[in-house]
Design a protein around this motif. Structure first.
Motif, PDB file in Angstrom:
ATOM      1  N   SER A  63       0.849  -1.171   0.131  1.00 24.37           N
ATOM      2  CA  SER A  63       0.047  -0.045  -0.035  1.00 24.37           C
ATOM      3  C   SER A  63       0.903   1.164   0.054  1.00 24.37           C
ATOM      4  CB  SER A  63      -0.903   0.080   1.177  1.00 24.37           C
ATOM      5  OG  SER A  63      -0.136   0.049   2.360  1.00 24.37           O
ATOM      6  N   VAL A  64       2.026   1.102   0.699  1.00 23.62           N
ATOM      7  CA  VAL A  64       2.791   2.191   0.551  1.00 23.62           C
ATOM      8  C   VAL A  64       3.508   2.522  -0.655  1.00 23.62           C
ATOM      9  CG1 VAL A  64       5.155   3.302   1.369  1.00 23.62           C
ATOM     10  CG2 VAL A  64       3.424   2.408   3.166  1.00 23.62           C
ATOM     11  N   ALA A  68       3.203   5.795  -2.971  1.00 24.53           N
ATOM     12  CA  ALA A  68       4.189   6.494  -3.602  1.00 24.53           C
ATOM     13  C   ALA A  68       4.103   6.651  -4.982  1.00 24.53           C
ATOM     14  CB  ALA A  68       5.536   5.814  -3.211  1.00 24.53           C
ATOM     15  N   VAL A  69       3.731   5.612  -5.710  1.00 24.13           N
ATOM     16  CA  VAL A  69       3.574   5.829  -7.330  1.00 24.13           C
ATOM     17  C   VAL A  69       2.277   6.940  -7.725  1.00 24.13           C
ATOM     18  CG1 VAL A  69       2.840   4.376  -9.129  1.00 24.13           C
ATOM     19  CG2 VAL A  69       4.523   3.688  -7.670  1.00 24.13           C
ATOM     20  N   VAL A  70       1.485   6.788  -6.967  1.00 26.19           N
ATOM     21  CA  VAL A  70       0.241   7.648  -7.376  1.00 26.19           C
ATOM     22  C   VAL A  70       1.050   9.201  -6.874  1.00 26.19           C
ATOM     23  CG1 VAL A  70      -1.969   8.464  -6.581  1.00 26.19           C
ATOM     24  CG2 VAL A  70      -1.604   6.365  -6.822  1.00 26.19           C
ATOM     25  N   ASN A  76       4.760  14.892 -10.480  1.00 32.84           N
ATOM     26  CA  ASN A  76       5.402  14.866 -12.091  1.00 32.84           C
ATOM     27  C   ASN A  76       4.358  15.700 -13.063  1.00 32.84           C
ATOM     28  OD1 ASN A  76       7.726  14.156 -11.226  1.00 32.84           O
ATOM     29  ND2 ASN A  76       7.365  11.916 -11.928  1.00 32.84           N
ATOM     30  N   GLY A  77       2.883  15.392 -13.037  1.00 33.00           N
ATOM     31  CA  GLY A  77       2.128  16.000 -13.940  1.00 33.00           C
ATOM     32  C   GLY A  77       1.884  17.455 -13.716  1.00 33.00           C
ATOM     33  N   THR A  78       1.993  17.961 -12.259  1.00 36.97           N
ATOM     34  CA  THR A  78       1.940  19.395 -12.220  1.00 36.97           C
ATOM     35  C   THR A  78       2.995  20.143 -12.490  1.00 36.97           C
ATOM     36  OG1 THR A  78       2.474  19.168  -9.913  1.00 36.97           O
ATOM     37  CG2 THR A  78       0.318  19.109 -10.158  1.00 36.97           C
ATOM     38  N   ASN A  79       4.234  19.469 -12.524  1.00 36.84           N
ATOM     39  CA  ASN A  79       5.557  20.359 -13.093  1.00 36.84           C
ATOM     40  C   ASN A  79       5.500  20.337 -14.457  1.00 36.84           C
ATOM     41  OD1 ASN A  79       6.356  20.499 -10.289  1.00 36.84           O
ATOM     42  ND2 ASN A  79       7.807  18.521 -10.417  1.00 36.84           N
ATOM     43  N   LYS A  80       4.950  19.530 -15.233  1.00 32.67           N
ATOM     44  CA  LYS A  80       4.981  19.419 -16.790  1.00 32.67           C
ATOM     45  C   LYS A  80       4.101  20.570 -17.444  1.00 32.67           C
ATOM     46  CE  LYS A  80       6.752  14.864 -17.368  1.00 32.67           C
ATOM     47  NZ  LYS A  80       6.723  13.584 -17.858  1.00 32.67           N
ATOM     48  N   ARG A  81       3.161  21.038 -16.698  1.00 35.59           N
ATOM     49  CA  ARG A  81       1.972  21.912 -17.171  1.00 35.59           C
ATOM     50  C   ARG A  81       2.416  23.112 -17.094  1.00 35.59           C
ATOM     51  NH1 ARG A  81      -3.139  19.385 -14.265  1.00 35.59           N
ATOM     52  NH2 ARG A  81      -2.970  17.108 -15.025  1.00 35.59           N
TER      53      ARG A  81
END
Length: 81
Positions: A63-64, A68-70, A76-81
């Protein structure tokens, strides 16, 4: 007409058979397993507890790792926008 003829049932002797016991039963010379029953139960209980703890650690680790993957994909998705 076509019925088979069954043989007569032989009669068995009606005198009862009496078995005579010639020797008394010999007691066991080895130790009984009763003193070891507590140790066996203790080993089984410890094994069950350790297995349950191992399963709990494995479920927590999975579960950890998923969390961590989520989080990584969200960050990473917010940095690319």
């Amino acid at each position: 007409m076509f019925r088979p003829k069954l043989p007569d049932v032989p009669t068995l002797p009606t005198t009862p058979l009496v078995y005579q016991q010639t020797k008394a039963p010999v007691p066991s010379m080895g130790r009984s397993l009763t003193p070891y029953a507590g140790a066996v139960v203790a080993v089984v209980v410890v094994g069950v507890v350790l297995t349950a703890l191992l399963a709990a650690v494995a479920v927590s680790a999975v579960s950890v790792a998923i969390a961590a993957v989520v989080l990584r994909s969200l960050l990473n998705g917010t940095n690319k926008r």
